[in-house]
Design an enzyme around this catalytic site. Structure first.
Site, PDB file in Angstrom:
ATOM      1  N   LYS A 154       0.828  -1.218   0.000  1.00 18.60           N
ATOM      2  CA  LYS A 154       0.000   0.000   0.000  1.00 18.60           C
ATOM      3  C   LYS A 154       0.857   1.261   0.000  1.00 18.60           C
ATOM      4  CE  LYS A 154      -1.869  -1.506   3.826  1.00 18.60           C
ATOM      5  NZ  LYS A 154      -1.307  -2.854   3.873  1.00 18.60           N
ATOM      6  N   GLY A 192       3.261  -0.755   8.776  1.00 22.57           N
ATOM      7  CA  GLY A 192       4.612  -0.443   8.305  1.00 22.57           C
ATOM      8  C   GLY A 192       4.513  -0.340   6.799  1.00 22.57           C
ATOM      9  N   GLN A 199      -3.226  -2.150   7.320  1.00 21.75           N
ATOM     10  CA  GLN A 199      -3.599  -3.570   7.437  1.00 21.75           C
ATOM     11  C   GLN A 199      -4.355  -4.000   6.165  1.00 21.75           C
ATOM     12  OE1 GLN A 199      -4.400  -1.538  10.601  1.00 21.75           O
ATOM     13  NE2 GLN A 199      -2.228  -1.908  10.791  1.00 21.75           N
ATOM     14  N   PRO A 236       9.226 -13.172  10.122  1.00 25.63           N
ATOM     15  CA  PRO A 236       9.033 -13.741   8.787  1.00 25.63           C
ATOM     16  C   PRO A 236       7.546 -13.824   8.470  1.00 25.63           C
ATOM     17  CG  PRO A 236       9.891 -15.398  10.324  1.00 25.63           C
ATOM     18  CD  PRO A 236       9.857 -14.106  11.059  1.00 25.63           C
ATOM     19  N   SER A 243       2.823  -3.594 -10.224  1.00 23.94           N
ATOM     20  CA  SER A 243       4.104  -3.166  -9.671  1.00 23.94           C
ATOM     21  C   SER A 243       5.149  -4.259  -9.891  1.00 23.94           C
ATOM     22  CB  SER A 243       3.911  -2.870  -8.185  1.00 23.94           C
ATOM     23  OG  SER A 243       5.148  -2.659  -7.570  1.00 23.94           O
TER      24      SER A 243
HETATM   25  P1  GDP Z   1       2.317  -2.164   3.061  1.00 21.06           P
HETATM   26  O1  GDP Z   1       2.254  -2.366   4.527  1.00 21.06           O
HETATM   27  O2  GDP Z   1       1.087  -2.629   2.366  1.00 21.06           O
HETATM   28  O3  GDP Z   1       2.674  -0.763   2.670  1.00 21.06           O
HETATM   29  O4  GDP Z   1       3.485  -3.099   2.543  1.00 21.06           O
HETATM   30  P2  GDP Z   1       4.945  -3.294   3.241  1.00 21.06           P
HETATM   31  O5  GDP Z   1       5.744  -2.085   3.014  1.00 21.06           O
HETATM   32  O6  GDP Z   1       4.794  -3.770   4.626  1.00 21.06           O
HETATM   33  O7  GDP Z   1       5.484  -4.542   2.424  1.00 21.06           O
HETATM   34  C1  GDP Z   1       5.621  -4.505   1.050  1.00 21.06           C
HETATM   35  C2  GDP Z   1       7.094  -4.757   0.726  1.00 21.06           C
HETATM   36  O8  GDP Z   1       7.203  -5.069  -0.649  1.00 21.06           O
HETATM   37  C3  GDP Z   1       7.974  -3.552   0.930  1.00 21.06           C
HETATM   38  O9  GDP Z   1       9.244  -3.980   1.318  1.00 21.06           O
HETATM   39  C4  GDP Z   1       8.022  -2.903  -0.448  1.00 21.06           C
HETATM   40  O10 GDP Z   1       9.214  -2.157  -0.663  1.00 21.06           O
HETATM   41  C5  GDP Z   1       8.026  -4.113  -1.326  1.00 21.06           C
HETATM   42  N1  GDP Z   1       7.383  -3.947  -2.634  1.00 21.06           N
HETATM   43  C6  GDP Z   1       6.289  -3.221  -2.978  1.00 21.06           C
HETATM   44  N2  GDP Z   1       5.986  -3.422  -4.272  1.00 21.06           N
HETATM   45  C7  GDP Z   1       6.905  -4.284  -4.751  1.00 21.06           C
HETATM   46  C8  GDP Z   1       7.095  -4.909  -6.017  1.00 21.06           C
HETATM   47  O11 GDP Z   1       6.348  -4.727  -6.968  1.00 21.06           O
HETATM   48  N3  GDP Z   1       8.144  -5.776  -6.124  1.00 21.06           N
HETATM   49  C9  GDP Z   1       8.984  -6.034  -5.094  1.00 21.06           C
HETATM   50  N4  GDP Z   1       9.960  -6.903  -5.276  1.00 21.06           N
HETATM   51  N5  GDP Z   1       8.826  -5.462  -3.884  1.00 21.06           N
HETATM   52  C10 GDP Z   1       7.800  -4.622  -3.725  1.00 21.06           C
HETATM   53  P1  IMO Z   2       0.286  -2.899   7.245  1.00 20.27           P
HETATM   54  O1  IMO Z   2      -0.495  -1.587   7.282  1.00 20.27           O
HETATM   55  C1  IMO Z   2       0.304  -7.092   8.320  1.00 20.27           C
HETATM   56  C2  IMO Z   2      -1.440  -8.172  12.173  1.00 20.27           C
HETATM   57  C3  IMO Z   2      -0.530  -8.674  13.280  1.00 20.27           C
HETATM   58  C4  IMO Z   2      -1.468  -9.617  13.994  1.00 20.27           C
HETATM   59  C5  IMO Z   2      -2.793  -8.883  13.910  1.00 20.27           C
HETATM   60  C6  IMO Z   2      -3.139  -8.075  15.152  1.00 20.27           C
HETATM   61  O2  IMO Z   2       1.750  -2.722   7.228  1.00 20.27           O
HETATM   62  O3  IMO Z   2      -0.262  -3.760   6.170  1.00 20.27           O
HETATM   63  P2  IMO Z   2      -2.224  -5.802  16.166  1.00 20.27           P
HETATM   64  O4  IMO Z   2      -0.872  -5.388  16.620  1.00 20.27           O
HETATM   65  O5  IMO Z   2      -2.786  -4.930  15.087  1.00 20.27           O
HETATM   66  O6  IMO Z   2      -3.212  -5.980  17.286  1.00 20.27           O
HETATM   67  O7  IMO Z   2      -2.032  -7.280  15.531  1.00 20.27           O
HETATM   68  O8  IMO Z   2      -2.701  -8.019  12.799  1.00 20.27           O
HETATM   69  N1  IMO Z   2      -1.063  -6.861  11.612  1.00 20.27           N
HETATM   70  C7  IMO Z   2      -0.543  -6.696  10.395  1.00 20.27           C
HETATM   71  N2  IMO Z   2      -0.161  -7.598   9.469  1.00 20.27           N
HETATM   72  N3  IMO Z   2       0.416  -5.781   8.048  1.00 20.27           N
HETATM   73  C8  IMO Z   2       0.000  -4.865   8.946  1.00 20.27           C
HETATM   74  O9  IMO Z   2      -0.047  -3.546   8.679  1.00 20.27           O
HETATM   75  C9  IMO Z   2      -0.451  -5.305  10.211  1.00 20.27           C
HETATM   76  N4  IMO Z   2      -0.884  -4.684  11.329  1.00 20.27           N
HETATM   77  C10 IMO Z   2      -1.275  -5.641  12.166  1.00 20.27           C
HETATM   78  O10 IMO Z   2       0.586  -9.335  12.750  1.00 20.27           O
HETATM   79  O11 IMO Z   2      -1.603 -10.807  13.259  1.00 20.27           O
HETATM   80 MG    MG Z   3       3.307  -3.314   6.074  1.00 20.24          MG
END
Ligand code: GDP
Ligand code: IMO
Ligand code: MG
Length: 434
Positions: free
Chosen positions: A15, A39, A219, A299, A408
């Site tokens: 996102k 995150g 989330q 992980p 992407s």
């Molecule tokens: P969010 O929480 O939905 O914003 O996603 P996160 O940032 O937690 O996790 C997505 C991860 O995938 C991050 O490390 C991004 O930098 C990476 N990412 C996003 N789009 C792509 C893509 O198209 N390819 C690859 N390889 N990584 C990507």
């Molecule tokens: P973004 O915005 C993935 C998961 C936690 C746990 C459950 C409840 O980066 O996509 P909490 O601390 O919210 O009470 O945990 O939700 N969880 C996520 N999993 N991406 C997230 O945020 C998350 N925020 C919470 O791992 O299973």
């Molecule tokens: Mg995230």
């Protein structure tokens, strides 16, 4: 036209990258729920930024970013994020605002989060241990402390004393001192004060002046407190309904809805994940996709694309289009599976089960698609994708029920395919300048 961008799987769909990419088309980016359990990673020219509470539009100079009433705000986490951005050359002064109605996460919420997980033992949720759930519990229990309360010293003192003493009774051996919590809150209030706004009013006035808003979800739909895989969910409405309640805007303000999905599936924490791969293929996806939590480093569990779950996300959110991320992670695989239905006992289900016990008993029904050997990594034009990658996308769109407006192919902002035709047909008035 305003646009909501939210997760249509179990979070971490990418996102942050999509919101950052689309931000230049809008005036305001607004978060509507969650907290620093989120995150959201954004890469700009090799520099990595992880946004937790601050909307992912903040990296663009001049964009106004808003933290809505639907969030729970840990002020220390917010200040740490502001300081981190400042070190990276990003100034948020006069363009980052926080709702006076947002609830605060206080130190005892973190303790209670850990305690609650320990008490659940085997049945733990696997939370991010940020105090998110307990802060929302206090909100619903009508004893929460809100950002706006920091301005009223007398009422604040009473609330802090009551809450801390109540928590001390709940947490064995806890002797938390309410006076020191209060002293901290007074300092926090001073720093926060210039950012505090009536966000609903601010957004209404901005829209009257012709400004547009990008609503950013945290989330994902399957972690939504109501529509997710309860109890293995977060404590807020991550799906579309959260936009209205979490910002104080009406439903017609939403405009269009884009669901972010990975080209496969991940989940962090406990709870059912029908397409989970525990063997070599799971490890392969985790390694290539660098699937480790942006917040906790845990992980992530990995599996194939689950179209049953995504169709559910399409229904719950009324999605107009998908943003399909991480296609490049599948580069080099001989074949790829798509889960199109679940087998549950003698039944085949094409709709996501409402009952989590039934979901946990479901086996995925897969359709095998040939992979591709030419890398998609960094490809920026749809026509330049290997033919089998285009076929894979076409099939995902078919089984998910909505087209992919964005694809992407890498974590960098520009490693993205924008499908203007899909955007124009699905999201009227949504003209991409990029
Ligand atoms: P969010 O929480 O939905 O914003 O996603 P996160 O940032 O937690 O996790 C997505 C991860 O995938 C991050 O490390 C991004 O930098 C990476 N990412 C996003 N789009 C792509 C893509 O198209 N390819 C690859 N390889 N990584 C990507
Ligand atoms: P973004 O915005 C993935 C998961 C936690 C746990 C459950 C409840 O980066 O996509 P909490 O601390 O919210 O009470 O945990 O939700 N969880 C996520 N999993 N991406 C997230 O945020 C998350 N925020 C919470 O791992 O299973
Ligand atoms: Mg995230």
């Amino acid at each position: 036209m305003n646009l909501a961008v939210l997760g249509a799987q179990w979070g971490d769909e990418g996102k942050g990258k999509i919101v950052d990419l689309l931000t230049p088309r809008f005036d305001i980016v607004a978060r509507y729920q969650g907290g620093h359990n989120a995150g959201h990673t954004v890469y700009v020219n090799g520099t990595k930024f992880v946004l937790r509470l601050i909307p992912s539009g903040i990296l663009h100079a001049g964009i106004v970013c808003v933290i809505g009433n639907g969030l729970v705000v840990d002020p220390q986490a917010l200040f740490a994020e502001v300081d981190e951005l400042a070190r990276g050359g990003i100034d948020v002064t006069s363009r980052l605002f926080v709702s006076d109605k947002a609830h605060l996460i206080l130190p005892y919420h973190r303790d209670l989060d850990l305690l609650s997980e320990a008490r659940r033992g085997e049945r733990k949720i696997g939370t991010t241990s940020r105090g998110i759930g307990p802060a929302y519990e206090d909100k619903i229990g009508r004893r929460g402390i809100r950002v706006g309360d920091l301005a009223d010293r007398k009422a604040l003192e009473q609330n802090v004393r009551d809450n801390v003493l109540a928590r001390n009774r709940l947490v064995h051996d806890s002797t938390m001192n309410w006076q020191s919590v209060l002293d901290q809150l007074v300092l926090i209030g001073q720093r926060l004060q210039p950012m505090v706004r009536d966000v609903s009013l601010m957004l209404a006035e901005a829209q009257r002046a012709g400004k547009t808003i990008l609503f950013e979800g945290a989330q994902g739909t399957l972690l939504d407190i109501d529509h997710g895989t309860y109890p293995y969910v977060t404590s807020s409405n991550a799906s579309i309904g959260g936009v209205c309640t979490g910002l104080g805007v009406g439903p017609r303000a939403i405009g269009a809805v884009m669901g972010v999905v990975k080209a496969y599936t991940t989940r962090v924490g406990e709870g059912p994940l029908p397409t989970e791969l525990t063997g070599d293929m799971g490890n392969r996806l985790r390694d290539s996709g660098n699937e480790y939590g942006a917040v906790t480093g845990r992980p992530r569990r990995c599996g194939w694309y689950d179209a049953v779950a995504v169709r559910y996300g399409v229904r719950i959110n009324g999605l107009d289009a998908l943003a399909l991320t991480k296609l490049d992670v599948l580069d080099g695989l001989e074949h790829i599976e798509i889960c199109t239905a679940y087998r549950c006992g003698s039944k085949t289900l094409t709709e996501f089960p409402s009952d989590i016990t039934q979901l946990a008993a479901c086996q995925p029904v897969y359709e095998r698609i040939p992979g591709w050997s030419t890398p998609t990594k960094g490809v920026r034009r749809f026509a330049e994708l290997p033919e089998n990658a285009r076929r894979y996308i076409a099939r995902l769109e078919q089984v998910s029920g909505v087209p992919a407006a964005l694809v992407s192919t890498g974590s960098e902002r520009d490693d993205t395919i924008l499908r203007e035709d899909v955007l124009a047909s699905k999201i009227a008035d949504f003209r991409l300048k990029i």
